[in-house]
Design a protein around this motif. Structure first.
Motif, mmCIF file in Angstrom:
data_model
loop_
_atom_site.group_PDB
_atom_site.id
_atom_site.type_symbol
_atom_site.label_atom_id
_atom_site.label_comp_id
_atom_site.label_asym_id
_atom_site.label_seq_id
_atom_site.Cartn_x
_atom_site.Cartn_y
_atom_site.Cartn_z
ATOM 1 N N THR A 11 0.812 -1.215 0.000
ATOM 2 C CA THR A 11 0.000 0.000 0.000
ATOM 3 C C THR A 11 0.844 1.261 0.000
ATOM 4 O OG1 THR A 11 -0.128 0.039 2.409
ATOM 5 C CG2 THR A 11 -1.873 -1.155 1.225
ATOM 6 N N ARG A 27 8.983 -2.583 7.800
ATOM 7 C CA ARG A 27 7.532 -2.663 8.022
ATOM 8 C C ARG A 27 6.829 -2.250 6.734
ATOM 9 N NH1 ARG A 27 5.404 -2.801 13.092
ATOM 10 N NH2 ARG A 27 6.923 -2.787 14.772
ATOM 11 N N PHE A 28 5.754 -2.959 6.427
ATOM 12 C CA PHE A 28 4.931 -2.590 5.284
ATOM 13 C C PHE A 28 3.540 -3.165 5.479
ATOM 14 C CE2 PHE A 28 7.207 -6.461 4.266
ATOM 15 C CZ PHE A 28 6.243 -7.304 3.722
ATOM 16 N N THR A 29 2.617 -2.690 4.664
ATOM 17 C CA THR A 29 1.240 -3.166 4.724
ATOM 18 C C THR A 29 0.875 -3.794 3.394
ATOM 19 O OG1 THR A 29 0.663 -1.421 6.280
ATOM 20 C CG2 THR A 29 -1.155 -2.481 5.122
ATOM 21 N N PHE A 54 -6.174 -4.950 5.061
ATOM 22 C CA PHE A 54 -4.864 -4.319 5.086
ATOM 23 C C PHE A 54 -4.096 -4.887 6.270
ATOM 24 C CE2 PHE A 54 -7.779 -1.722 2.781
ATOM 25 C CZ PHE A 54 -7.039 -1.347 1.669
ATOM 26 N N GLY A 56 -0.646 -5.618 8.393
ATOM 27 C CA GLY A 56 0.692 -5.151 8.739
ATOM 28 C C GLY A 56 1.678 -6.305 8.748
ATOM 29 N N CYS A 57 2.839 -6.084 8.139
ATOM 30 C CA CYS A 57 3.872 -7.116 8.045
ATOM 31 C C CYS A 57 5.207 -6.544 8.515
ATOM 32 C CB CYS A 57 4.022 -7.601 6.608
ATOM 33 S SG CYS A 57 2.530 -8.331 5.921
ATOM 34 N N ILE A 58 6.034 -7.412 9.102
ATOM 35 C CA ILE A 58 7.364 -7.024 9.562
ATOM 36 C C ILE A 58 8.355 -8.084 9.119
ATOM 37 C CG2 ILE A 58 8.795 -6.458 11.553
ATOM 38 C CD1 ILE A 58 6.208 -5.899 13.115
ATOM 39 N N THR A 97 -1.771 -4.672 18.980
ATOM 40 C CA THR A 97 -1.265 -4.822 17.614
ATOM 41 C C THR A 97 -1.319 -6.284 17.182
ATOM 42 O OG1 THR A 97 1.016 -5.143 18.354
ATOM 43 C CG2 THR A 97 0.318 -2.879 17.888
ATOM 44 N N ASP A 99 0.495 -8.339 13.834
ATOM 45 C CA ASP A 99 1.344 -8.250 12.656
ATOM 46 C C ASP A 99 1.704 -9.650 12.173
ATOM 47 O OD1 ASP A 99 1.908 -5.330 12.449
ATOM 48 O OD2 ASP A 99 2.762 -5.647 14.444
#
Length: 132
Positions: A11, A27-29, A54, A56-58, A97, A99
């Motif tokens: 995104t 980090r990204f979504t 959406f 969240g990824c790490i 959170t 992730d």
């Protein structure tokens, strides 16, 4: 068993940072489309309802650096990993959170400029020009 497999599009640009110990963290979504029939998707879009989640990824270490250097907003990516939950305090409120911690990934599609193939030495070929 805690195992996640996702295919989605970034995104926004991934954020690469380094921890105090020097470990890379990105980090990204990912926008992951929901499994909807064509009709239900059109109906949801018409009613301003979401058709994607959406997530969240790490990523850490070499995975973090590779992803930060080779993917960008709009690229399609497949990831495998595991879910990690946590919480922190912000302005007196507890924030929770969730992730996905990336274990592996596969580049599926990148958006190239119109001239990308020509820049790399590839040119379109007409099948009539091929001698066999």
């Amino acid at each position: 068993m805690n195992n996640v497999n996702l295919v989605g599009r970034l995104t926004k640009e991934p954020e690469l940072r380094y921890s105090q110990s020097g470990k890379a963290v990105t980090r990204f979504t990912l926008a992951v489309n929901r499994k909807l029939s064509r009709e239900k998707k059109q109906e949801a879009e018409k009613n301003n309802q979401p058709t994607a989640d959406f997530i969240g990824c790490i990523a850490f270490g070499v995975n973090a650096e590779t992803l930060a250097n080779y993917i960008s907003k709009g690229n399609q990516l497949a990831v495998t990993g595991h879910i990690q939950t946590g919480s922190y305090e912000k302005e007196g409120q507890r924030i929770y959170t969730t992730d996905v911690i990336i274990d592996n990934f596969t580049f599926i599609e990148t958006k190239k400029s119109d001239n990308a193939d020509k820049e790399e030495g590839y040119f379109p070929v007409d099948n009539k020009d091929v001698p066999f």
